[in-house]
Motif scaffolding. Structure first.
Motif, PDB file in Angstrom:
ATOM      1  N   PHE A  39       0.830  -1.209   0.000  1.00  0.00           N
ATOM      2  CA  PHE A  39       0.000   0.000   0.000  1.00  0.00           C
ATOM      3  C   PHE A  39       0.865   1.261   0.000  1.00  0.00           C
ATOM      4  N   VAL A  40       1.846   1.286   0.913  1.00  0.00           N
ATOM      5  CA  VAL A  40       2.703   2.480   1.010  1.00  0.00           C
ATOM      6  C   VAL A  40       3.527   2.637  -0.266  1.00  0.00           C
ATOM      7  N   ALA A  41       4.079   1.523  -0.787  1.00  0.00           N
ATOM      8  CA  ALA A  41       4.872   1.614  -2.021  1.00  0.00           C
ATOM      9  C   ALA A  41       3.998   2.141  -3.165  1.00  0.00           C
ATOM     10  N   ALA A  42       2.742   1.690  -3.221  1.00  0.00           N
ATOM     11  CA  ALA A  42       1.832   2.159  -4.282  1.00  0.00           C
ATOM     12  C   ALA A  42       1.604   3.672  -4.147  1.00  0.00           C
ATOM     13  N   ILE A  43       1.433   4.140  -2.913  1.00  0.00           N
ATOM     14  CA  ILE A  43       1.254   5.588  -2.703  1.00  0.00           C
ATOM     15  C   ILE A  43       2.497   6.341  -3.188  1.00  0.00           C
ATOM     16  N   VAL A  44       3.673   5.787  -2.864  1.00  0.00           N
ATOM     17  CA  VAL A  44       4.917   6.452  -3.264  1.00  0.00           C
ATOM     18  C   VAL A  44       5.016   6.517  -4.788  1.00  0.00           C
ATOM     19  N   VAL A  45       4.697   5.392  -5.454  1.00  0.00           N
ATOM     20  CA  VAL A  45       4.791   5.351  -6.919  1.00  0.00           C
ATOM     21  C   VAL A  45       3.820   6.359  -7.535  1.00  0.00           C
ATOM     22  N   VAL A  46       2.597   6.407  -7.018  1.00  0.00           N
ATOM     23  CA  VAL A  46       1.600   7.338  -7.558  1.00  0.00           C
ATOM     24  C   VAL A  46       2.018   8.790  -7.289  1.00  0.00           C
ATOM     25  N   THR A  47       2.588   9.043  -6.099  1.00  0.00           N
ATOM     26  CA  THR A  47       3.065  10.400  -5.808  1.00  0.00           C
ATOM     27  C   THR A  47       4.154  10.804  -6.793  1.00  0.00           C
ATOM     28  N   ASN A  48       5.081   9.853  -7.078  1.00  0.00           N
ATOM     29  CA  ASN A  48       6.143  10.165  -8.038  1.00  0.00           C
ATOM     30  C   ASN A  48       5.555  10.517  -9.398  1.00  0.00           C
ATOM     31  N   LEU A  49       4.489   9.806  -9.763  1.00  0.00           N
ATOM     32  CA  LEU A  49       3.824  10.106 -11.043  1.00  0.00           C
ATOM     33  C   LEU A  49       3.255  11.526 -11.007  1.00  0.00           C
ATOM     34  N   LEU A  50       2.587  11.863  -9.905  1.00  0.00           N
ATOM     35  CA  LEU A  50       1.995  13.201  -9.786  1.00  0.00           C
ATOM     36  C   LEU A  50       3.081  14.281  -9.851  1.00  0.00           C
ATOM     37  N   VAL A  51       4.238  13.976  -9.221  1.00  0.00           N
ATOM     38  CA  VAL A  51       5.349  14.937  -9.274  1.00  0.00           C
ATOM     39  C   VAL A  51       5.805  15.120 -10.723  1.00  0.00           C
ATOM     40  N   ASP A  52       5.940  13.987 -11.430  1.00  0.00           N
ATOM     41  CA  ASP A  52       6.337  14.055 -12.848  1.00  0.00           C
ATOM     42  C   ASP A  52       5.352  14.894 -13.643  1.00  0.00           C
ATOM     43  N   LEU A  53       4.053  14.660 -13.380  1.00  0.00           N
ATOM     44  CA  LEU A  53       3.029  15.399 -14.127  1.00  0.00           C
ATOM     45  C   LEU A  53       3.062  16.882 -13.760  1.00  0.00           C
ATOM     46  N   SER A  54       3.377  17.169 -12.500  1.00  0.00           N
ATOM     47  CA  SER A  54       3.416  18.575 -12.099  1.00  0.00           C
ATOM     48  C   SER A  54       4.585  19.292 -12.776  1.00  0.00           C
ATOM     49  N   TYR A  55       5.673  18.548 -13.105  1.00  0.00           N
ATOM     50  CA  TYR A  55       6.782  19.149 -13.871  1.00  0.00           C
ATOM     51  C   TYR A  55       6.240  19.712 -15.171  1.00  0.00           C
ATOM     52  N   ALA A  56       5.446  18.869 -15.840  1.00  0.00           N
ATOM     53  CA  ALA A  56       4.931  19.263 -17.146  1.00  0.00           C
ATOM     54  C   ALA A  56       4.051  20.499 -17.011  1.00  0.00           C
ATOM     55  N   ALA A  57       3.355  20.599 -15.879  1.00  0.00           N
ATOM     56  CA  ALA A  57       2.504  21.768 -15.666  1.00  0.00           C
ATOM     57  C   ALA A  57       3.358  22.997 -15.328  1.00  0.00           C
ATOM     58  N   LEU A  58       4.426  22.768 -14.537  1.00  0.00           N
ATOM     59  CA  LEU A  58       5.270  23.897 -14.115  1.00  0.00           C
ATOM     60  C   LEU A  58       6.194  24.373 -15.233  1.00  0.00           C
ATOM     61  N   ASP A  59       6.662  23.397 -16.050  1.00  0.00           N
ATOM     62  CA  ASP A  59       7.638  23.734 -17.083  1.00  0.00           C
ATOM     63  C   ASP A  59       7.237  23.057 -18.389  1.00  0.00           C
ATOM     64  N   PRO A  60       6.646  23.813 -19.330  1.00  0.00           N
ATOM     65  CA  PRO A  60       6.106  23.215 -20.556  1.00  0.00           C
ATOM     66  C   PRO A  60       7.167  22.471 -21.375  1.00  0.00           C
ATOM     67  N   ARG A  61       8.469  22.816 -21.194  1.00  0.00           N
ATOM     68  CA  ARG A  61       9.506  22.141 -21.981  1.00  0.00           C
ATOM     69  C   ARG A  61       9.561  20.645 -21.682  1.00  0.00           C
ATOM     70  N   VAL A  62       9.173  20.264 -20.457  1.00  0.00           N
ATOM     71  CA  VAL A  62       9.264  18.867 -20.032  1.00  0.00           C
ATOM     72  C   VAL A  62       8.437  17.944 -20.929  1.00  0.00           C
ATOM     73  N   ARG A  63       7.286  18.441 -21.382  1.00  0.00           N
ATOM     74  CA  ARG A  63       6.357  17.596 -22.158  1.00  0.00           C
ATOM     75  C   ARG A  63       6.950  17.117 -23.471  1.00  0.00           C
ATOM     76  N   TYR A  64       7.861  17.906 -24.008  1.00  0.00           N
ATOM     77  CA  TYR A  64       8.344  17.568 -25.352  1.00  0.00           C
ATOM     78  C   TYR A  64       9.600  16.729 -25.340  1.00  0.00           C
ATOM     79  N   ARG A  65      10.092  16.381 -24.104  1.00  0.00           N
ATOM     80  CA  ARG A  65      11.312  15.598 -24.037  1.00  0.00           C
ATOM     81  C   ARG A  65      11.113  14.192 -24.524  1.00  0.00           C
TER      82      ARG A  65
END
Lengths: 334, 256
Positions: free
Chosen positions: A308-334
């Motif tokens: 359960f905790v590992a799943a939360i960590v993995v999903v949080t990492n995904l959200l962090v990755d997605l927030s990069y794309a929101a914070l910095d549009p250059r990330v999406r095109y990499r």
């Protein structure tokens, strides 16, 4: 953005599959017969055989894994050996306590760590900078279980300012709505309950927030120092913008990427830190449950909670990755 | 930090009492000239136990990091140098381990295998492997493109020789910095496992375990809890300071 999100989601599958294999193998790490180990003193040949059948331990590993994953995907995390209750039901009951504690700790860590890092960077070399960075270094070196004990002793035993056990005073009646006491008491307008909740939450949240706060402060300072040297900051100053505006509107936005990453990484640290903090403060969340389950050799609970905790960590990492794309549009095109 | 190493070496000779020497008449005595850090619930001298406990914490911290450093560096260097499917396989495996909060995974492993100090050491080592593997890989990736590696390859050096004799020595600095900081983390994790009853077992004078015992006497004998915790913190701080200092010395770019 949609394609990027989808790509990130797909990348999650092999990691989650790997996590599930490791957690599945947990039961097989137990020396000897897992069924007998779980039963302890109650282990008779008959009981052990029954448990082996119930957990599929008499099947080949591949079948066991398929059975295990089949159940997990349907939300069935097995049954606690100690209480015989479904793990998912107990999880639902205990998770709000941990969520509230972790959220409070995270708010404290961000609320103090980010401003401290910004002020340190903008006043580099000042007494504040030196002081806060010494404190931050002490913070990352602090064993939180010791800090928790010291806080309980000083504020709870010596000064008697704050309670250092449980979520509410003994005898307080509370019918859960969301399970998050702060939210519930605000929604119901029960200010007495709110004060009591915050008083109980204070010491464990402070203990749990220390390490993330120190890490966030150090990272914010480092990121801000780098950004403050860049040309666009000089341009903003040259345009005659006020310092506050340069820092808040220009520098901070660009320094946020590494800070967001490190905040995301703290979620796992908070949840594992909760095992220690909840044990010290008798906090009825999943951390203390994991601790108790270890004492009672309730392996299915330990196994499921790790997943359960590992799943939360993995999903949080995904959200962090997605927030990069929101914070910095250059990330999406990499 | 040298002071700590020295203390750990000579602790059994200079500790005023034995780690397990009980004096029930002197139980839960406050700090005094006879017992500088007071005594615990069995009348054991807290100072002596903290001093002798330093050997345990340092041993676990250093050995766990050595285990992680050796295995992680090997995995990372091989993955980075060979590239291709070896790299993908090793690094995906590391990603999976990194999905677990390290302390939680270590707790899980020790809870399943059965609590002991050695098991705690191994578990802490295992959960730290990905950090070193990633670092070594990133070093290998950049170093393998450098001229001296190409030259060695042209001279007919085998892959193990290139990795061992040319890539590894040049990748060492960041690994050593990470290892120093890693010892600090490993000491805290070992104490956390001890505190949860998953590391050293009684009557071992391990700092985390001492805190668990002292917890029951928090009202009557806070000294039994203050000093072992302070010892963990000061030791960890020393390793963190040394790691930061080494990083500044070895990699001036990282200096903030």
């Amino acid at each position: 953005m949609l394609a990027y999100t989808l790509r990130r989601f797909l990348a999650l599958i092999p990691v989650l599959a790997g996590v599930s294999v490791i957690v599945f193998l947990f039961l097989h790490l137990i020396p000897g017969d897992p069924a007998e180990a779980m039963l302890g003193d109650r282990a008779t040949a008959e009981n052990a055989a029954r448990l082996r059948t119930a957990y599929g331990l008499d099947q080949p590993w591949s079948v066991q894994y398929a059975l295990y994953m089949g159940k997990v995907l349907q939300g069935d995390l097995g049954r606690s050996v100690r209480s015989s209750n479904p793990v998912s039901a107990e999880l639902a009951q205990r998770f709000p306590a941990t969520a509230e504690l972790a959220l409070a700790a995270m708010l404290l860590a961000i609320g103090i760590g980010v401003p401290a890092g910004i002020i340190s960077a903008t006043r580099r070399g000042s007494a504040f900078d030196h002081g806060s960075m010494v404190l931050a270094l002490a913070g990352v070196s602090m064993p939180i279980f010791w800090l928790g004990l010291m806080l309980a002793w000083f504020f709870g035993v010596q000064l008697k300012w704050l309670p250092f056990s449980a979520r509410l005073d003994t005898g307080t009646r509370y019918v859960p709505l969301t399970g998050l006491l702060v939210i519930d008491s605000i929604v119901r307008g029960d200010w007495g309950l709110l004060v009591q909740t915050v008083r109980h939450l204070a010491l464990p949240a402070i203990a749990l927030s220390t390490v993330p706060m120190a890490i966030i402060a150090r990272m914010t300072r480092g990121a801000m120092l780098e950004v403050l040297q860049l040309d666009f900051v000089r341009t903003a100053h040259a345009k005659g913008l006020r310092d506050f505006s340069v820092i808040a509107r220009h520098a901070l936005k660009n320094a946020m990427l590494p800070v967001v990453t490190v905040i995301g990484l703290q979620v796992g640290a908070l949840l594992s830190g909760a095992i220690l903090t909840e044990t010290i403060f008798s906090w009825p969340g999943i951390g203390r449950w994991i601790y108790e389950s270890i004492q009672f050799r309730d392996y299915p609970v330990v196994q499921s909670m790790t997943l359960f905790v590992a799943a939360i960590v993995v999903v949080t990492n995904l959200l962090v990755d997605l927030s990069y794309a929101a914070l910095d549009p250059r990330v999406r095109y990499r | 930090m040298l002071l700590f190493l020295l203390l750990a070496l000579v602790a059994p000779f200079i500790a005023p009492y034995g780690a397990d020497q009980q004096a029930l008449a002197d139980r839960l005595k406050a700090p005094s000239a006879a017992h500088w850090f007071g005594t615990d619930d069995l009348g054991r001298d807290v100072l002596s136990r903290v001093m002798i406990g330093s050997r345990i914490s340092l041993r676990v911290g250093v050995l766990a990091v050595v285990l992680a450093l050796l295995s992680g560096s090997l995995l990372g260097l091989v993955a980075g140098y060979l590239g291709g499917w070896t790299d993908s396989l090793f690094m995906r495996l590391m990603d999976v381990v990194l999905a677990f909060p390290p302390t939680l995974l270590a707790i899980g492993i020790v809870a399943m295998r059965g609590p002991s100090l050695d098991m705690a050491l191994v578990a802490i080592g295992i959960v730290s492997i990905p950090v070193y593997a990633r670092l070594a890989r990133s070093q290998a990736l950049s170093l393998k493109e450098r001229e001296f590696v190409t030259a060695a390859r042209c001279l007919g050096a085998t892959a193990p020789r290139i990795v061992g004799a040319h890539v590894l020595p040049n990748a060492l600095s960041p690994l050593i910095v990470q290892a120093t900081l890693g010892i600090a983390t490993a000491i805290i994790e070992a104490a956390a496992l001890g505190f949860l009853g998953l590391g050293a077992q009684p009557p071992t004078p391990e700092w985390g375990l001492m805190l668990t015992n002292a917890r029951a006497f928090i009202i009557n004998a806070p000294w039994a809890m203050v000093f072992p915790g302070a010892a963990i913190m000061v030791t960890t701080l020393a390793f963190n300071l040394m790691g930061d200092g080494l990083r500044d010395a070895l990699d001036p770019r990282a200096r903030a």
